[in-house]
Write a protein that holds these residues in place. Sequence first.
Motif, PDB file in Angstrom:
ATOM      1  N   THR A 134     -63.026  28.834  24.012  1.00 50.48           N
ATOM      2  CA  THR A 134     -63.059  27.381  23.926  1.00 50.48           C
ATOM      3  C   THR A 134     -62.572  26.979  22.545  1.00 50.48           C
ATOM      4  N   LEU A 135     -61.506  26.192  22.534  1.00 53.99           N
ATOM      5  CA  LEU A 135     -60.902  25.759  21.280  1.00 53.99           C
ATOM      6  C   LEU A 135     -61.243  24.289  21.056  1.00 53.99           C
ATOM      7  N   TYR A 136     -61.633  23.969  19.796  1.00 54.61           N
ATOM      8  CA  TYR A 136     -61.963  22.587  19.435  1.00 54.61           C
ATOM      9  C   TYR A 136     -60.976  22.122  18.370  1.00 54.61           C
ATOM     10  N   VAL A 137     -60.410  20.893  18.596  1.00 53.15           N
ATOM     11  CA  VAL A 137     -59.476  20.310  17.641  1.00 53.15           C
ATOM     12  C   VAL A 137     -60.140  19.055  17.074  1.00 53.15           C
ATOM     13  N   ARG A 138     -60.156  18.979  15.789  1.00 58.74           N
ATOM     14  CA  ARG A 138     -60.828  17.881  15.085  1.00 58.74           C
ATOM     15  C   ARG A 138     -59.786  17.162  14.214  1.00 58.74           C
ATOM     16  N   ILE A 139     -59.597  15.821  14.461  1.00 58.57           N
ATOM     17  CA  ILE A 139     -58.630  15.028  13.699  1.00 58.57           C
ATOM     18  C   ILE A 139     -59.387  14.003  12.863  1.00 58.57           C
TER      19      ILE A 139
ATOM     20  N   VAL B 285     -52.763  20.170  23.134  1.00 60.97           N
ATOM     21  CA  VAL B 285     -53.817  19.249  23.555  1.00 60.97           C
ATOM     22  C   VAL B 285     -53.381  17.829  23.197  1.00 60.97           C
ATOM     23  N   TYR B 286     -54.006  16.843  23.889  1.00 60.82           N
ATOM     24  CA  TYR B 286     -53.622  15.446  23.694  1.00 60.82           C
ATOM     25  C   TYR B 286     -54.876  14.610  23.428  1.00 60.82           C
ATOM     26  N   TRP B 287     -54.670  13.590  22.573  1.00 63.93           N
ATOM     27  CA  TRP B 287     -55.742  12.622  22.311  1.00 63.93           C
ATOM     28  C   TRP B 287     -55.199  11.236  22.604  1.00 63.93           C
ATOM     29  N   GLN B 288     -55.854  10.531  23.524  1.00 57.91           N
ATOM     30  CA  GLN B 288     -55.427   9.193  23.900  1.00 57.91           C
ATOM     31  C   GLN B 288     -55.912   8.193  22.858  1.00 57.91           C
ATOM     32  N   VAL B 289     -54.971   7.386  22.386  1.00 67.43           N
ATOM     33  CA  VAL B 289     -55.302   6.404  21.352  1.00 67.43           C
ATOM     34  C   VAL B 289     -56.095   5.273  22.010  1.00 67.43           C
ATOM     35  N   GLY B 290     -57.307   5.085  21.552  1.00 71.29           N
ATOM     36  CA  GLY B 290     -58.132   4.006  22.079  1.00 71.29           C
ATOM     37  C   GLY B 290     -58.640   3.104  20.980  1.00 71.29           C
ATOM     38  N   GLU B 291     -58.114   3.280  19.787  1.00 70.61           N
ATOM     39  CA  GLU B 291     -58.549   2.482  18.644  1.00 70.61           C
ATOM     40  C   GLU B 291     -57.378   2.299  17.692  1.00 70.61           C
ATOM     41  N   PHE B 292     -57.550   1.442  16.756  1.00 71.47           N
ATOM     42  CA  PHE B 292     -56.463   1.173  15.799  1.00 71.47           C
ATOM     43  C   PHE B 292     -56.281   2.374  14.891  1.00 71.47           C
ATOM     44  N   LEU B 293     -55.015   2.796  14.743  1.00 76.02           N
ATOM     45  CA  LEU B 293     -54.680   3.892  13.830  1.00 76.02           C
ATOM     46  C   LEU B 293     -53.956   3.321  12.631  1.00 76.02           C
ATOM     47  N   GLU B 294     -54.387   3.727  11.463  1.00 66.34           N
ATOM     48  CA  GLU B 294     -53.734   3.272  10.235  1.00 66.34           C
ATOM     49  C   GLU B 294     -52.786   4.350   9.721  1.00 66.34           C
ATOM     50  N   ALA B 295     -51.812   3.918   9.006  1.00 66.37           N
ATOM     51  CA  ALA B 295     -50.874   4.874   8.412  1.00 66.37           C
ATOM     52  C   ALA B 295     -51.581   5.635   7.286  1.00 66.37           C
ATOM     53  N   GLY B 296     -51.136   6.844   7.047  1.00 65.81           N
ATOM     54  CA  GLY B 296     -51.724   7.651   5.990  1.00 65.81           C
ATOM     55  C   GLY B 296     -51.792   9.122   6.362  1.00 65.81           C
ATOM     56  N   ASP B 297     -52.581   9.859   5.589  1.00 65.02           N
ATOM     57  CA  ASP B 297     -52.681  11.310   5.800  1.00 65.02           C
ATOM     58  C   ASP B 297     -53.816  11.616   6.773  1.00 65.02           C
ATOM     59  N   TYR B 298     -53.486  12.387   7.813  1.00 64.39           N
ATOM     60  CA  TYR B 298     -54.454  12.825   8.814  1.00 64.39           C
ATOM     61  C   TYR B 298     -54.647  14.350   8.658  1.00 64.39           C
ATOM     62  N   HIS B 299     -55.904  14.762   8.861  1.00 64.48           N
ATOM     63  CA  HIS B 299     -56.222  16.201   8.696  1.00 64.48           C
ATOM     64  C   HIS B 299     -56.615  16.776  10.054  1.00 64.48           C
ATOM     65  N   VAL B 300     -55.929  17.823  10.451  1.00 63.66           N
ATOM     66  CA  VAL B 300     -56.203  18.493  11.724  1.00 63.66           C
ATOM     67  C   VAL B 300     -56.851  19.856  11.451  1.00 63.66           C
ATOM     68  N   SER B 301     -58.013  20.112  12.092  1.00 66.90           N
ATOM     69  CA  SER B 301     -58.709  21.404  11.960  1.00 66.90           C
ATOM     70  C   SER B 301     -58.940  21.968  13.353  1.00 66.90           C
ATOM     71  N   ILE B 302     -58.767  23.261  13.496  1.00 62.59           N
ATOM     72  CA  ILE B 302     -58.933  23.934  14.794  1.00 62.59           C
ATOM     73  C   ILE B 302     -60.049  24.976  14.654  1.00 62.59           C
ATOM     74  N   PHE B 303     -60.966  25.028  15.629  1.00 59.38           N
ATOM     75  CA  PHE B 303     -62.134  25.901  15.597  1.00 59.38           C
ATOM     76  C   PHE B 303     -62.226  26.719  16.871  1.00 59.38           C
ATOM     77  N   ALA B 304     -62.761  27.949  16.717  1.00 64.20           N
ATOM     78  CA  ALA B 304     -63.021  28.819  17.868  1.00 64.20           C
ATOM     79  C   ALA B 304     -64.085  29.835  17.478  1.00 64.20           C
ATOM     80  N   ASP B 305     -65.012  30.089  18.384  1.00 67.00           N
ATOM     81  CA  ASP B 305     -66.070  31.097  18.167  1.00 67.00           C
ATOM     82  C   ASP B 305     -66.876  30.825  16.896  1.00 67.00           C
ATOM     83  N   GLY B 306     -67.076  29.549  16.547  1.00 69.19           N
ATOM     84  CA  GLY B 306     -67.856  29.206  15.361  1.00 69.19           C
ATOM     85  C   GLY B 306     -67.102  29.360  14.063  1.00 69.19           C
ATOM     86  N   ASN B 307     -65.802  29.565  14.119  1.00 72.70           N
ATOM     87  CA  ASN B 307     -64.985  29.732  12.917  1.00 72.70           C
ATOM     88  C   ASN B 307     -63.853  28.708  12.923  1.00 72.70           C
ATOM     89  N   MET B 308     -63.458  28.264  11.720  1.00 75.76           N
ATOM     90  CA  MET B 308     -62.267  27.431  11.611  1.00 75.76           C
ATOM     91  C   MET B 308     -61.064  28.369  11.517  1.00 75.76           C
TER      92      MET B 308
END
Length: 295
Positions: A218-223, A263-286
């Motif tokens: 199971t892979l988790y993506v955090r934006i 993977v896809y994330w549906q935009v349901g809120e206002f997104l502002e311009a700038g730097d976004y950080h993406v982290s991916i996790f699996a088995d309790g580890n980043m």
Amino acid sequence: MKKEYIFIALGTAFVVAAMLVLFVILPQHSNNRELEDKVTAIEELAALEKQEMENDYEQLGQQYGEMMQQLTNDSLIAQLTREQMRAQQLLEELRQTRETDAREIARLKRELKSVRAVLRDYIRQVDSLNQVNQSLRVENSQLSGQLQESARQNQNLQQERQSLSEQVAIAAQLDATAISMTMLNKRGRAARRVRDCKQLQVSFNISRNVTAQNGQRTLYVRIQTPAGDVLSGGGSFAYENRQLEYSMKKVIEYSGEETAVTVYWQVGEFLEAGDYHVSIFADGNMIGSRNFSLE
């Protein structure tokens, strides 16, 4: 004529008396004095011998006491106590005996030899026990040293095993590479501006790893937004004893070979311009992270 006989008789009587004194009475008196001197000398010797015997009995009693202080064996201590009491009893009997009682003095002298012989036997026993105890102490010291060395080796082995397990665990961790994030418009095509973004696409590869366990993952993506907020995906996962919110998750079948994931994330809120950080996790580890700048 008669007077001459009288003088002769008196002279003869005087000579006889003198000879009697010289040859009978004086020798007898001299013999009595010699006998008295001998008796006195014998009595003095007997008194000295008795005093020496008393001293010997006292020393034997003290030696028994000193030996008992060095022991911890209750049975042997009880035996020595009995012998010490016996020596004390014989000492009291000796003190109550007259020097002239040769028979009793001789008996107590024999008893003294017996007590001394018993003491020598106990000294040999105690010495033997001390040697055994010393040998046991040496063996215990050696055994203690061996146990300490064994414990040290076991500790080192456990540390090596733990280190090896950690190395294996680290080697078995998945690794996310070639991470990318693309803005998609309502037609599913790449958008140039954040205001046109209707969907965020995150793609990456899970690297080949022959030491990792095969099966479902199971892979988790955090934006995270420029403000530090997480684009919500409706759930959370465990990471380092806390719960983290994720943006997307996906279950894959991992075979140890490189695997592409999108993977896809549906935009349901206002997104502002700038730097976004993406982290991916699996088995309790980043397993991977990357920053993206959206305009």
